[in-house]
Design a protein around this motif. Structure first.
Motif: not given
Lengths: 362, 257
Positions: B43, B45-46, B58, B61-66
Motif C-alpha cells: 500500500d 509501493t509505486v 501496471y 501489479f496491484d499497486c499504484d504505477f507509472h
C-alpha cells in the motif's frame, strides 16, 4: 511583502517557491542558470528538493514522476534544452500531469547563440512534440509579471492537469526590477484534491496509473476527444492580453509580446508626441492566442505592424486573427540582436509615409 | 477446508498476462510481488513500467504505477521518490530500455544513490519490437537486425550492466540472478528481497539484474531456451552480488543453479 529588487531568474525561482512548488529538476544551460542556482539554495530552506539531473531528457521525466505523485514541480531551460524535453512534455500532456516549464528563449537554430530571441514561438504554441496536444503558454514582459505568471502557472497546471509553459527571452532572465510577492495570494482556480496521484494505494480509491499508453484505438480516440474538450475550455477561459494606446482609432496597431512589447511601448509614447496614433495588442497567453482582441483592434487601425525576435512566427497567428487578406508590416531582429525603440519609430513612420513594404497574405 | 498452499500474491492482479509461453517475466513479476507482500509494503509501493515487453506491467501489479517513456524509468523513479520519500519505488526494465536508450538514466540514478529499486530483466534481445539486437545480445547470437549473428567487430561485446553499475563509488546493492530454473528463481527472490529491504531501510540504491529467456525471439522451445541461457549467458553474465553498501558483507555467492 515589500517590493524587492530581484533578477528575473531569481524572481521566477522565488515565485515557484511562493506557489508551493518544493521540487525542481533541471540541467544547466545558458541563459537561465540563475533559476536552478537560486533554487538549489532556496528549496532546502523550505524542506524542498533540488536535483541537478543528468540531462534535460532526465529532468522532464523526473517531473513526470513527481507530478504523478501529486506534488507541484517545475523545471527551467532554454531553447535547445526545451527541444530535448519535448518528448517528455508530450508524455506529461498524454498522462494529464500538471508540470510547469520555464523557457528562457535564446537564438537558434541548433546551438544558435545565448542571447535573447523569440524563435521558439512555433515550438511552444504549435508543434512542441509528437501527438495531438496543447500546452498553456504564458509570456511575461516584466519581472513582476514573470513572478505573477509563474504562480498562476501552477494553479492553471493543477486545474487543467496539463503542462504550462512560461516563455521569456534572455532579458526576462537577466534584468533586475522591483518585485512584490503577496502574502495573501489565493489560487486563481478552485483546485480539487489530487485523488488521481500515485501516493500508495490503500484500495480506498481507484488504482493510480500514470500513463499515456492506450493500445485500444477506440479508447485512445476517446482520450484525444477528452483532451480536446480541455483545450477548448482553455481557449474559452484562459486567453490573456493587454492593449495600449489609441485602440479605437490607430494609424498603426502593433502586435508584440514579451520584452519586445515594452520596447514598442516606448516607441508608441514617442510617436504619440509626434501626433501619430499607435495602438498595441500584447498577447500574454501565446496559446490560447487572443485572436478576437487582435481582430477587433486591427479592424479599427489603418495599418498593422508585427514586431518579433524571429523571422515571423507569431505573425501567422495575426494573419489567422484578421480572417481576411490584409497587408501586414513586419519588423524583426534576430540572432540575439534586440529591437530598439528608434527602429520601431522609424518603421511606423515609414508605414505612414507609404515607404514600408508589407507582407501580403492572400 | 484444505489449506491453500499456493496462492496469488496480494500484489498481483487476477488477470491473464500477454507474455509468450516460456517467457519468465511472469515468474519475475511473481517474485517481486511476493517480496512486496512479505515486506508488507504494497500500500505504499509505486512501480514504474518500461517500454518493452513489460510495458503493461501496471495491469499485473496491484499497486499504484507509472508508465515511463523508453529508458526513463530511473528518472521517473527519482521524481516519485524525491516527491514522496515514504513510498517504496521500483522500476521494472528490460535490456533495450535500460542498457541502450536508458543507460544515462540508470547510471546517474545509481550514482546519485536514489533510494529506489531497479529490477532489470536481461533476455539478450528486444522482445516487444520483434527480436532486434540488444546491447546484451550474445556474440554470434542471431537477431532480426544481425541475422548472421552479433558481430563483435561491428557491434562490440554485450554490456555487463551489473558489473558496470557496481564500479560506482556511491553505496548501492547490485546483484545478478537468473530465472531459468526453480533454484535460480529462489535465489533471485532472495536478491530482490535484499534490494527492497535496503530501499525500505533508506540505505541505498538497489538493482537486481535477472537473466530471462525469450523463446519466441530466440527461435527456441522453452526447454531449449533454458539450456541456451545456461550454456551461453551464464558464463558471460555470472550470477552473484557485485556490490553492497559500505560495511555490509556480500552474501555467499549463490549456489550453482
Amino acid at each position: 511583502m515589500a517590493k524587492k529588487l530581484m533578477k528575473g531568474s531569481e524572481a521566477i525561482g522565488e515565485a515557484a517557491v511562493q506557489a508551493g512548488c518544493h521540487l525542481f529538476f533541471g540541467y544547466p544551460i545558458t541563459p537561465q542558470n540563475e533559476i536552478p542556482e537560486y533554487l538549489s539554495s532556496r528549496l532546502p530552506q523550505v524542506g524542498g528538493t533540488f536535483v541537478q539531473a543528468e540531462s534535460e531528457v532526465a529532468s522532464i521525466n523526473m517531473l513526470y514522476g513527481a507530478a504523478g505523485a501529486g506534488e507541484r514541480v517545475m523545471t527551467s531551460s532554454s531553447s535547445p534544452g526545451i527541444s530535448l524535453m519535448a518528448e517528455g512534455i508530450s508524455y506529461c500532456a498524454g498522462a494529464k500531469l500538471p508540470v510547469v516549464i520555464v523557457n528562457i528563449m535564446r537564438a537558434g537554430p541548433g546551438l544558435g547563440g545565448i542571447l535573447p530571441a523569440q524563435a521558439d514561438y512555433f515550438q511552444a504554441t504549435k508543434g512542441l512534440a509528437h501527438g495531438d496536444f496543447r500546452v498553456l503558454v504564458l509570456a511575461p514582459w516584466s519581472i513582476q509579471e514573470a513572478a505573477d505568471l509563474v504562480q498562476d502557472a501552477f494553479d492553471l497546471a493543477d486545474y487543467y492537469r496539463n503542462p504550462v509553459m512560461v516563455v521569456g527571452d534572455g532579458l526576462i532572465g537577466q534584468m533586475m526590477e522591483p518585485v512584490e510577492f503577496y502574502e495573501d495570494r489565493k489560487p486563481i482556480k478552485e483546485l480539487p484534491p489530487k485523488t488521481w496521484a500515485s501516493t500508495g494505494w490503500k484500495r480506498d480509491r481507484p488504482k493510480a496509473i500514470i500513463n499515456s499508453l492506450f493500445l485500444d484505438p477506440a479508447e485512445l480516440e476517446q482520450h484525444n476527444f477528452d483532451l480536446k474538450k480541455k483545450y477548448d475550455l482553455m481557449e474559452r477561459d484562459e486567453v490573456r492580453f493587454a492593449t495600449y494606446g489609441s485602440v479605437d482609432s490607430a494609424d498603426v496597431v502593433i502586435i508584440a509580446y514579451g520584452t519586445v512589447a515594452r520596447v514598442c511601448l516606448s516607441a508608441i509614447e514617442a510617436l504619440e508626441e509626434d501626433g501619430i496614433k499607435v495602438a498595441m495588442v500584447r498577447p500574454i497567453t501565446l496559446w490560447p492566442y487572443p485572436y478576437e482582441a487582435v481582430r477587433e483592434v486591427a479592424a479599427k487601425a489603418k495599418d498593422i505592424l508585427v514586431v518579433e525576435l524571429s523571422t515571423g512566427q507569431m505573425i501567422e497567428d495575426v494573419r489567422l486573427a484578421l480572417q481576411r487578406p490584409r497587408p501586414i508590416h513586419f519588423h524583426c531582429r534576430l540572432g540575439g540582436m534586440l529591437v530598439s525603440p528608434e527602429e520601431v519609430i522609424a518603421k511606423v513612420k515609414a508605414i505612414k509615409a507609404g515607404e514600408s513594404e508589407a507582407m501580403h497574405y492572400a | 477446508m484444505p489449506e491453500a498452499v499456493f496462492v496469488r500474491p496480494d500484489s498481483l492482479t487476477d488477470v491473464q498476462t500477454h507474455y509468450c509461453p516460456g517467457c519468465t517475466h511472469g515468474i519475475i513479476h511473481r517474485l517481486v510481488a511476493e517480496v512486496i507482500d512479505e515486506l508488507g509494503i504494497r500500500d505504499r509501493t509505486v512501480g514504474i513500467a518500461p517500454v518493452g515487453c513489460s510495458v503493461l506491467a501496471y495491469n499485473y501489479f496491484d499497486c499504484d504505477f507509472h508508465e515511463a517513456a523508453h529508458g526513463r524509468a530511473p528518472a521517473v523513479a527519482t521524481g516519485i521518490k524525491r516527491a514522496r520519500p515514504d513510498l517504496a519505488v521500483f522500476a521494472y526494465q528490460g535490456d533495450g530500455d535500460l542498457a541502450s536508450i536508458g543507460m544515462a538514466e540508470i547510471v546517474h540514478c545509481a550514482n546519485r544513490g536514489e533510494k529506489v529499486t531497479v529490477v532489470f530483466v536481461n533476455n539478450a534481445i528486444y522482445g516487444m519490437t520483434g527480436g532486434q539486437m540488444a546491447p546484451t545480445t550474445m556474440p554470434g547470437q542471431s537477431a532480426t537486425t544481425c541475422q548472421m549473428g552479433r558481430d563483435v567487430e561491428l557491434a562490440g561485446y554485450p554490456i555487463r550492466v551489473a558489473e558496470l553499475i557496481s564500479t560506482l563509488r556511491t553505496p548501492a546493492f547490485v546483484a545478478r540472478a537468473s530465472s531459468h530454473s526453480p533454484l535460480a528463481a529462489v535465489n533471485a527472490k532472495e536478491m530482490l528481497r535484499r534490494a527492497f529491504k535496503y530501499q525500505v531501510e533508506g540505505r541505498c540504491f538497489s538493482m537486481v539484474e535477472i537473466l530471462s529467456t525469450c523463446p519466441t525471439n530466440w527461435g527456441l522451445t522453452p526447454a531449449e531456451s533454458t539450456k541456451w541461457l545456461e550454456k551461453t549467458m551464464l558464463p558471460y553474465y555470472p550470477l552473484g552480488v557485485f556490490k553492497t553498501p559500505d560495511g555490509d558483507d556480500r552474501a555467499p555467492l549463490p549456489r550453482k543453479p
